[in-house]
Design a protein around this motif. Structure first.
Motif, PDB file in Angstrom:
ATOM      1  N   GLN A  83       5.366   8.645  -0.721  1.00 61.11           N
ATOM      2  CA  GLN A  83       5.428   7.512   0.204  1.00 61.11           C
ATOM      3  C   GLN A  83       5.179   7.927   1.643  1.00 61.11           C
ATOM      4  O   GLN A  83       4.655   7.170   2.421  1.00 61.11           O
ATOM      5  N   LYS A  84       5.545   9.123   2.026  1.00 57.46           N
ATOM      6  CA  LYS A  84       5.468   9.546   3.413  1.00 57.46           C
ATOM      7  C   LYS A  84       4.122  10.140   3.799  1.00 57.46           C
ATOM      8  O   LYS A  84       3.895  10.428   4.958  1.00 57.46           O
ATOM      9  N   VAL A  86       0.526  10.118   4.959  1.00 56.89           N
ATOM     10  CA  VAL A  86      -0.329   9.166   5.674  1.00 56.89           C
ATOM     11  C   VAL A  86      -1.772   9.337   5.213  1.00 56.89           C
ATOM     12  O   VAL A  86      -2.304  10.447   5.188  1.00 56.89           O
ATOM     13  N   TYR A 105      -0.230   4.365   4.226  1.00 49.06           N
ATOM     14  CA  TYR A 105       0.322   5.490   3.477  1.00 49.06           C
ATOM     15  C   TYR A 105      -0.347   5.585   2.119  1.00 49.06           C
ATOM     16  O   TYR A 105      -0.880   4.612   1.600  1.00 49.06           O
ATOM     17  N   GLU A 154       1.767   9.166  13.455  1.00 48.25           N
ATOM     18  CA  GLU A 154       1.898  10.171  12.407  1.00 48.25           C
ATOM     19  C   GLU A 154       0.874  11.298  12.509  1.00 48.25           C
ATOM     20  O   GLU A 154       1.184  12.429  12.165  1.00 48.25           O
TER      21      GLU A 154
END
Length: 181
Positions: A83-84, A86, A105, A154
């Motif tokens: 999920q994290k 990018v 994401y 990010e």
């Protein structure tokens, strides 16, 4: 129509303009390249984890509920890691309305933030220095906000990829686009 302007080992910069009847929409994409090392490490970790679970199953002196707990924990951990990651960040500039900042994401989730054009005082390029590294960031000075709003939260693209986006933001907000300090 998307045009590939810049690319390096970590990012691909794409510039897209859509001509609508009333105005031009200017879209800037920063796509992260897939890190194959990360895939190898994650696959190896999952393989070792599954071997451990199968060994415990063959040993048969451990409860099935503990094995299920191991499996659920492993799957949840891999899902959180996924999920994290990018995939890309975008800046959509609509000169009459504002700027939309998007983070996409790998899990498919997208976070969008819209800033009205009349609230943007000026886009700025910052040189960020840490004890370990030095990098450039693009930020917006926004009316009635205490802190700068980072355009790319990010990713840390190089200056050559930030310059065309900064110039487009300066043109949309009627700010002077000089590089003098």
């Amino acid at each position: 129509m998307a045009e590939k302007h810049n690319a390096n080992s970590r990012y691909i910069y794409l510039h897209e303009t859509d001509k609508l009847p009333a105005q031009a929409v200017d879209i800037h994409h920063l796509v992260t390249r897939k890190n194959h090392r990360w895939t190898v490490v994650a696959s190896f970790s999952a393989f070792v984890f599954l071997l451990n679970v199968f060994y415990l199953m063959l040993k048969q002196d451990i409860l099935v509920s503990v094995l299920l707990l191991y499996l659920i924990t492993g799957v949840a951990f891999l899902k959180l890691l996924r999920q994290k990651i990018v995939e890309k960040e975008c800046v959509v500039i609509i000169p009459a309305f504002g700027v939309q900042l998007e983070t996409h994401y790998r899990s498919g989730r997208a976070v969008r933030h819209f800033v009205p054009i009349d609230k943007i005082l000026k886009p700025v390029l910052n040189e960020c220095v840490t004890p370990v590294t030095c990098y450039w960031s693009l930020a917006l000075i926004v009316r009635e906000e205490d802190e700068l709003m980072l355009v790319f939260k990010e990713v840390r693209p190089p200056l050559k990829m930030l310059l065309p986006i900064w110039k487009a933001l300066c043109a949309a907000t009627d700010s002077s686009g000089s590089l003098e300090t």
